[in-house]
Write a protein that holds these residues in place. Structure first.
Motif, mmCIF file in Angstrom:
data_model
loop_
_atom_site.group_PDB
_atom_site.id
_atom_site.type_symbol
_atom_site.label_atom_id
_atom_site.label_comp_id
_atom_site.label_asym_id
_atom_site.label_seq_id
_atom_site.Cartn_x
_atom_site.Cartn_y
_atom_site.Cartn_z
ATOM 1 N N SER A 9 27.669 -5.032 -31.563
ATOM 2 C CA SER A 9 27.179 -6.410 -31.519
ATOM 3 C C SER A 9 27.184 -6.945 -32.943
ATOM 4 O O SER A 9 27.016 -6.183 -33.904
ATOM 5 N N HIS A 10 27.369 -8.272 -33.081
ATOM 6 C CA HIS A 10 27.453 -8.815 -34.428
ATOM 7 C C HIS A 10 27.003 -10.262 -34.481
ATOM 8 O O HIS A 10 27.236 -11.041 -33.551
ATOM 9 N N TYR A 11 26.357 -10.587 -35.602
ATOM 10 C CA TYR A 11 25.918 -11.950 -35.896
ATOM 11 C C TYR A 11 26.486 -12.381 -37.234
ATOM 12 O O TYR A 11 26.550 -11.593 -38.184
ATOM 13 N N TYR A 12 26.911 -13.643 -37.317
ATOM 14 C CA TYR A 12 27.150 -14.303 -38.593
ATOM 15 C C TYR A 12 26.021 -15.311 -38.768
ATOM 16 O O TYR A 12 26.011 -16.364 -38.121
ATOM 17 N N GLY A 13 25.049 -14.961 -39.608
ATOM 18 C CA GLY A 13 23.855 -15.788 -39.693
ATOM 19 C C GLY A 13 23.113 -15.730 -38.374
ATOM 20 O O GLY A 13 22.780 -14.645 -37.881
ATOM 21 N N GLU A 14 22.884 -16.880 -37.753
ATOM 22 C CA GLU A 14 22.200 -16.931 -36.464
ATOM 23 C C GLU A 14 23.175 -16.989 -35.294
ATOM 24 O O GLU A 14 22.766 -17.029 -34.131
ATOM 25 N N THR A 15 24.482 -17.002 -35.590
ATOM 26 C CA THR A 15 25.493 -17.107 -34.538
ATOM 27 C C THR A 15 25.884 -15.721 -34.040
ATOM 28 O O THR A 15 26.372 -14.892 -34.805
ATOM 29 N N GLU A 16 25.673 -15.485 -32.761
ATOM 30 C CA GLU A 16 26.065 -14.215 -32.156
ATOM 31 C C GLU A 16 27.551 -14.271 -31.835
ATOM 32 O O GLU A 16 28.014 -15.141 -31.086
ATOM 33 N N VAL A 17 28.308 -13.352 -32.405
ATOM 34 C CA VAL A 17 29.765 -13.359 -32.265
ATOM 35 C C VAL A 17 30.230 -12.356 -31.210
ATOM 36 O O VAL A 17 31.123 -12.646 -30.409
ATOM 37 N N LEU A 18 29.648 -11.173 -31.211
ATOM 38 C CA LEU A 18 30.014 -10.120 -30.267
ATOM 39 C C LEU A 18 28.757 -9.519 -29.664
ATOM 40 O O LEU A 18 27.721 -9.412 -30.343
ATOM 41 N N ARG A 19 28.861 -9.106 -28.398
ATOM 42 C CA ARG A 19 27.679 -8.572 -27.709
ATOM 43 C C ARG A 19 28.012 -7.283 -26.964
ATOM 44 O O ARG A 19 28.792 -7.272 -26.017
ATOM 45 N N ASP A 20 27.459 -6.185 -27.451
ATOM 46 C CA ASP A 20 27.459 -4.895 -26.754
ATOM 47 C C ASP A 20 28.851 -4.462 -26.271
ATOM 48 O O ASP A 20 29.074 -4.221 -25.088
ATOM 49 N N ILE A 21 29.783 -4.341 -27.216
ATOM 50 C CA ILE A 21 31.140 -3.911 -26.889
ATOM 51 C C ILE A 21 31.207 -2.390 -26.924
ATOM 52 O O ILE A 21 31.015 -1.766 -27.971
ATOM 53 N N THR A 22 31.482 -1.793 -25.788
ATOM 54 C CA THR A 22 31.691 -0.350 -25.692
ATOM 55 C C THR A 22 33.071 -0.119 -25.085
ATOM 56 O O THR A 22 33.360 -0.620 -23.991
ATOM 57 N N LEU A 23 33.907 0.609 -25.814
ATOM 58 C CA LEU A 23 35.313 0.710 -25.420
ATOM 59 C C LEU A 23 35.933 1.968 -26.019
ATOM 60 O O LEU A 23 35.655 2.318 -27.160
ATOM 61 N N ASP A 24 36.805 2.630 -25.247
ATOM 62 C CA ASP A 24 37.566 3.770 -25.743
ATOM 63 C C ASP A 24 39.024 3.375 -25.945
ATOM 64 O O ASP A 24 39.616 2.694 -25.095
ATOM 65 N N VAL A 25 39.593 3.788 -27.070
ATOM 66 C CA VAL A 25 41.015 3.608 -27.358
ATOM 67 C C VAL A 25 41.630 5.006 -27.407
ATOM 68 O O VAL A 25 41.530 5.702 -28.414
ATOM 69 N N PRO A 26 42.259 5.445 -26.310
ATOM 70 C CA PRO A 26 42.793 6.812 -26.268
ATOM 71 C C PRO A 26 44.045 6.953 -27.132
ATOM 72 O O PRO A 26 44.838 6.028 -27.267
ATOM 73 N N SER A 27 44.226 8.119 -27.678
ATOM 74 C CA SER A 27 45.412 8.415 -28.468
ATOM 75 C C SER A 27 46.669 8.215 -27.624
ATOM 76 O O SER A 27 46.728 8.605 -26.450
ATOM 77 N N GLY A 28 47.676 7.566 -28.221
ATOM 78 C CA GLY A 28 48.942 7.369 -27.538
ATOM 79 C C GLY A 28 48.993 6.164 -26.632
ATOM 80 O O GLY A 28 49.982 5.961 -25.923
ATOM 81 N N GLN A 29 47.958 5.334 -26.644
ATOM 82 C CA GLN A 29 47.943 4.132 -25.825
ATOM 83 C C GLN A 29 47.888 2.877 -26.687
ATOM 84 O O GLN A 29 47.371 2.897 -27.808
#
Length: 255
Positions: A9-29
């Motif tokens: 999750s990420h904020y720039y100041g008071e602006t929420e940019v990303l929320r609860d990103i959970t993700l797998d990037v498997p090798s070779g994909q």
């Protein structure tokens, strides 16, 4: 080497940019990130590359980089980022010079990536002599020269015309088929996503959150621009994004 995004999750100041990103990037994909403008795709890529740190969560590198890996994470940008006074060979050799690799060892690596990207006959050419598609091939060759664990590709084909984009997609598929690589690929182009992505992650408008993860089992070499199943998948992706893309566009216009 796999990449795992754990609760980003990420904020720039008071602006929420990303929320609860959970993700797998498997090798070779190749994992494609799509979503409305301003949803945080490029920001997420910067977190993976270590250029910024998220407000919350972590980016985990799991397993070992491939043998001979010089840079575990390597960028390919949409603007090519080539030095105009260096030849094709010189632009590629630059990343090797940073690691103290010169002479016969460098020559072998450069010859290999030039051959893999169909640039062997253009080694002495300057960037100003190359088309946009050729410049992007040089950028891809430069990235491959460091044998990265993961390539971070930020809209690499967006500056190209439609015909050149099709040719570069074919080139990327051929490269992957010859020697599978791992990539996180940011794009606005849904056709690119269904042609190149093993996994397509659809982000919502800001704050960017994962709406859906679409996996395509068909081998990359068996996909084409006229594929009915891929067209159906592309329409599904657009259905997920259409209203949010319109709303995001209106938000940007109001700024």
């Amino acid at each position: 080497m796999d990449i795992r995004l754990d609760g980003i999750s990420h904020y720039y100041g008071e602006t929420e940019v990303l929320r609860d990103i959970t993700l797998d990037v498997p090798s070779g994909q190749i994992v494609c990130l799509v979503g409305p403008s301003g949803c945080g795709k490029s920001t997420l890529l910067r977190f993976i590359g270590g250029l910024e740190r998220p407000t919350k969560g972590a980016v985990l590198q799991m397993g070992q980089p491939p043998e001979g890996c010089l840079n575990p994470l390597t960028y390919v940008f949409q603007d090519f980022a080539l030095l105009p006074w260096r030849s094709v060979r010189g632009n590629i050799s630059l990343v090797l010079e940073d690691h103290g690799i010169r002479g016969a060892k460098a020559d072998k690596i450069i010859a290999d990536v030039l051959a893999r990207t169909k640039l062997s006959d253009f080694a002495k050419a300057l960037p100003k002599q190359l088309s946009g598609g050729m410049k992007q091939r040089v950028a891809i060759a430069r990235a491959l020269a460091v044998n990265p664990a993961v390539m971070l590709m930020d809209e690499p084909l967006s500056a190209l015309d439609s015909q050149t984009r099709e040719l570069l997609m074919d080139d990327l598929i051929a490269l992957w088929d010859r020697q599978p690589f791992t990539a996180v690929y940011v794009t606005h182009n849904l056709n690119e996503a269904v042609r190149l992505g093993h996994k397509i992650v659809v982000l919502s408008r800001r704050p960017g959150a994962i709406r859906e993860v679409v996996e395509i089992d068909r081998p990359l070499t068996e996909r084409s621009f006229a594929d009915v199943d891929l067209e159906r998948t592309q329409k599904h992706l657009w259905t997920l994004m259409r209203e949010e893309a319109r709303a995001a566009d209106e938000e940007l216009l109001d700024v």
